[in-house]
Write a protein that holds these residues in place. Structure first.
Motif, short mmCIF file in Angstrom:
data_model
loop_
_atom_site.label_atom_id
_atom_site.label_comp_id
_atom_site.label_asym_id
_atom_site.label_seq_id
_atom_site.Cartn_x
_atom_site.Cartn_y
_atom_site.Cartn_z
N GLU A 266 0.82 -1.21 0.00
CA GLU A 266 0.00 0.00 0.00
C GLU A 266 0.85 1.26 0.00
OE1 GLU A 266 -3.48 0.44 2.34
OE2 GLU A 266 -3.55 -1.71 2.77
N ASN B 85 2.34 1.94 -3.28
CA ASN B 85 1.38 2.32 -4.32
C ASN B 85 0.85 3.74 -4.18
OD1 ASN B 85 1.33 0.07 -5.95
ND2 ASN B 85 -0.10 -1.03 -4.63
N ILE B 86 1.23 4.40 -3.09
CA ILE B 86 0.75 5.78 -2.90
C ILE B 86 1.44 6.69 -3.92
CG2 ILE B 86 0.78 7.76 -1.32
CD1 ILE B 86 0.47 5.72 0.99
N THR B 87 0.65 7.46 -4.59
CA THR B 87 1.22 8.38 -5.58
C THR B 87 0.99 9.82 -5.13
OG1 THR B 87 -0.85 8.29 -6.81
CG2 THR B 87 0.91 6.81 -7.53
N ASP C 293 -0.11 13.32 -6.20
CA ASP C 293 -0.86 14.01 -7.25
C ASP C 293 -0.55 15.51 -7.15
OD1 ASP C 293 -2.62 14.67 -9.21
OD2 ASP C 293 -4.41 14.47 -7.97
N GLN D 137 -3.35 14.77 0.82
CA GLN D 137 -3.80 13.49 0.26
C GLN D 137 -2.82 12.36 0.61
OE1 GLN D 137 -2.56 13.03 -3.71
NE2 GLN D 137 -2.41 10.93 -3.00
N VAL D 138 -1.52 12.66 0.48
CA VAL D 138 -0.51 11.63 0.80
C VAL D 138 -0.53 11.32 2.30
CG1 VAL D 138 1.96 11.13 0.85
CG2 VAL D 138 0.96 12.20 -1.17
N ASP E 193 -3.04 11.51 4.30
CA ASP E 193 -4.25 10.70 4.53
C ASP E 193 -4.04 9.26 4.08
OD1 ASP E 193 -5.65 12.74 5.61
OD2 ASP E 193 -6.98 13.07 3.91
N ASP E 194 -3.44 9.10 2.91
CA ASP E 194 -3.21 7.75 2.37
C ASP E 194 -2.32 6.93 3.30
OD1 ASP E 194 -4.74 8.35 0.18
OD2 ASP E 194 -3.08 8.53 -1.23
N VAL E 195 -1.28 7.59 3.82
CA VAL E 195 -0.36 6.89 4.72
C VAL E 195 -1.08 6.52 6.02
CG1 VAL E 195 1.74 7.16 6.13
CG2 VAL E 195 1.73 7.88 3.73
N GLN F 272 -4.22 6.00 6.47
CA GLN F 272 -5.18 4.92 6.20
C GLN F 272 -4.48 3.59 6.07
OE1 GLN F 272 -7.90 5.67 2.97
NE2 GLN F 272 -8.54 7.61 3.85
N ALA F 273 -3.33 3.57 5.39
CA ALA F 273 -2.58 2.32 5.22
C ALA F 273 -2.17 1.78 6.58
CB ALA F 273 -1.36 2.57 4.33
#
Ligand SMILES: [Zn+2]
Length: 126
Positions: A68, A71-73, A75, A112-113, A115-117, A119-120
């Motif tokens: 995960e 796979n975080i990009t 944007d 966004q990044v 948040d993604d981290v 959540q992972a």
């Protein structure tokens, strides 16, 4: 102790809107590297004997987390943060182009990044 390493990796991760895309990607590699080590350690414990299957479960969980994180990009914001891409001629930030200047990823991308981290990491048990 393994859980501490994971918590540390999570706590140390930080990304700011002024980072470039490559800096942001480098920041993302740090927790991914630590979690990869932890996953490998859990896998080594499986080969030492894992009658309850707990180590296998942990190894799988950590492998998923590495995947995960990898796979975080990022944007990158390409719109001017002040006029939001409208390109107003009196906009002091972009001077009317409507485009972001420099190579900063921007506030939205940083959020966004982050948040993604979060959540992972939030999906694994501690
Ligand atoms: Zn502007």
């Amino acid at each position: 102790m393994a859980a501490d390493n994971i918590a540390d990796a999570r706590a140390r991760f930080g990304i700011t809107e002024t980072m470039s895309e490559s800096e942001a990607m480098a920041a993302l590699e740090q927790p991914a590297y630590v979690i990869r080590q932890e996953a490998d350690a859990a896998t080594a414990m499986v080969s030492d004997g894992d009658p309850t299957g707990v180590s296998q479960q942990r190894a799988d969980e950590l492998e998923d987390l590495v995947g995960e994180l990898e796979n975080i990009t990022v944007d990158v914001d390409t719109e001017c943060p002040d006029c939001e891409g409208a390109g107003e001629s009196d906009c002091p930030t972009c001077g009317g182009s409507g485009e972001a200047r420099g190579d900063a990823i921007g506030a939205r991308a940083a959020l966004q990044v982050t948040d993604d981290v979060a959540q992972a990491f939030g999906r694994i048990s501690h």
